[in-house]
Design a protein around this motif. Structure first.
Motif, short mmCIF file in Angstrom:
data_model
loop_
_atom_site.label_atom_id
_atom_site.label_comp_id
_atom_site.label_asym_id
_atom_site.label_seq_id
_atom_site.Cartn_x
_atom_site.Cartn_y
_atom_site.Cartn_z
N MET A 1 0.85 -1.17 0.03
CA MET A 1 0.06 0.02 0.06
C MET A 1 0.89 1.29 0.01
SD MET A 1 -3.41 0.58 0.66
CE MET A 1 -4.39 2.02 0.61
N ILE A 2 0.39 2.31 -0.89
CA ILE A 2 1.29 3.51 -0.90
C ILE A 2 0.78 4.46 0.23
CG2 ILE A 2 1.88 5.49 -2.33
CD1 ILE A 2 1.48 3.68 -4.82
N ASN A 3 1.93 5.04 0.77
CA ASN A 3 1.56 5.98 1.94
C ASN A 3 1.66 7.49 1.09
OD1 ASN A 3 1.37 7.89 4.03
ND2 ASN A 3 3.35 7.14 5.27
N TRP A 4 0.37 7.86 0.84
CA TRP A 4 -0.03 9.24 0.15
C TRP A 4 0.66 10.47 0.98
CZ3 TRP A 4 -0.12 8.73 -5.00
CH2 TRP A 4 -0.77 7.37 -5.36
N LYS A 5 0.53 10.13 2.11
CA LYS A 5 0.76 11.45 3.03
C LYS A 5 2.12 11.86 2.86
CE LYS A 5 -2.71 12.66 5.73
NZ LYS A 5 -3.16 13.84 5.63
N ALA A 6 2.93 10.86 2.54
CA ALA A 6 4.74 10.98 2.23
C ALA A 6 4.83 11.94 1.14
CB ALA A 6 5.07 9.56 2.46
N LEU A 7 3.94 11.63 -0.05
CA LEU A 7 4.16 12.47 -1.15
C LEU A 7 3.67 13.69 -0.81
CD1 LEU A 7 2.65 9.86 -3.74
CD2 LEU A 7 5.26 10.21 -3.12
N ASP A 8 3.23 14.22 0.10
CA ASP A 8 2.85 15.71 0.54
C ASP A 8 4.03 16.57 0.40
OD1 ASP A 8 0.17 15.01 0.33
OD2 ASP A 8 0.00 15.12 2.45
N ASN A 9 5.15 16.07 0.72
CA ASN A 9 6.26 16.68 0.99
C ASN A 9 7.21 16.92 -0.13
OD1 ASN A 9 5.60 17.53 3.78
ND2 ASN A 9 6.65 15.35 4.48
N VAL A 10 7.17 16.17 -1.28
CA VAL A 10 7.74 15.97 -2.35
C VAL A 10 8.36 17.28 -3.06
CG1 VAL A 10 7.97 14.95 -4.82
CG2 VAL A 10 7.31 13.77 -2.82
N PRO A 11 7.21 18.22 -3.32
CA PRO A 11 7.60 19.32 -3.80
C PRO A 11 8.48 20.30 -3.12
CG PRO A 11 5.19 19.10 -3.97
CD PRO A 11 5.66 17.85 -3.01
N LEU A 12 8.33 20.29 -1.96
CA LEU A 12 9.25 21.05 -0.91
C LEU A 12 10.53 20.47 -1.08
CD1 LEU A 12 9.85 23.22 1.45
CD2 LEU A 12 8.93 21.20 3.12
N LEU A 13 10.92 19.20 -0.90
CA LEU A 13 12.04 18.42 -1.20
C LEU A 13 12.61 18.75 -2.27
CD1 LEU A 13 11.31 14.87 0.43
CD2 LEU A 13 12.53 16.74 1.49
N LEU A 14 11.79 18.76 -3.38
CA LEU A 14 12.40 19.25 -4.85
C LEU A 14 13.13 20.63 -4.96
CD1 LEU A 14 10.05 17.33 -7.08
CD2 LEU A 14 12.41 16.84 -6.77
N TYR A 15 12.36 21.59 -4.11
CA TYR A 15 12.75 23.02 -3.90
C TYR A 15 13.89 23.07 -3.21
CZ TYR A 15 8.35 24.65 -5.99
OH TYR A 15 7.22 25.07 -6.55
N ILE A 16 14.18 22.36 -2.15
CA ILE A 16 15.21 22.09 -1.09
C ILE A 16 16.54 21.64 -2.01
CG2 ILE A 16 16.31 21.02 0.92
CD1 ILE A 16 13.60 21.21 2.26
N LEU A 17 16.33 20.60 -2.73
CA LEU A 17 17.23 20.11 -3.68
C LEU A 17 17.73 21.00 -4.65
CD1 LEU A 17 19.17 17.65 -4.42
CD2 LEU A 17 17.13 16.96 -6.11
#
Length: 67
Positions: A1-17
């Motif tokens: 099962m995919i944890n969709w809550k974890a994907l909420d932070n992806v845009p922020l992590l991409l900005y940090i990267l």
């Protein structure tokens, strides 16, 4: 099962990267500029020393001819 809550932070992590990558690029560019200026200063100093020595040699030769 995919944890969709974890994907909420992806845009922020991409900005940090992206920000981290930009800062690293700027740091390396700054280091290259610093090295270039340092090399130019050393070259100018060396050329000035050569000119001074050539002038002194010429003056010595001129003085020798006058004697």
């Amino acid at each position: 099962m995919i944890n969709w809550k974890a994907l909420d932070n992806v845009p922020l992590l991409l900005y940090i990267l992206a920000l981290k990558t930009l800062l690293l690029c700027l740091a390396f560019a700054g280091a290259k500029i610093y090295q270039g200026r340092k090399a130019d200063a050393a070259l100018k100093k060396e050329l000035a020393e050569k000119r001074r020595l050539a002038q002194q040699t010429q003056e010595l030769l001129d003085n020798k001819k006058d004697d």
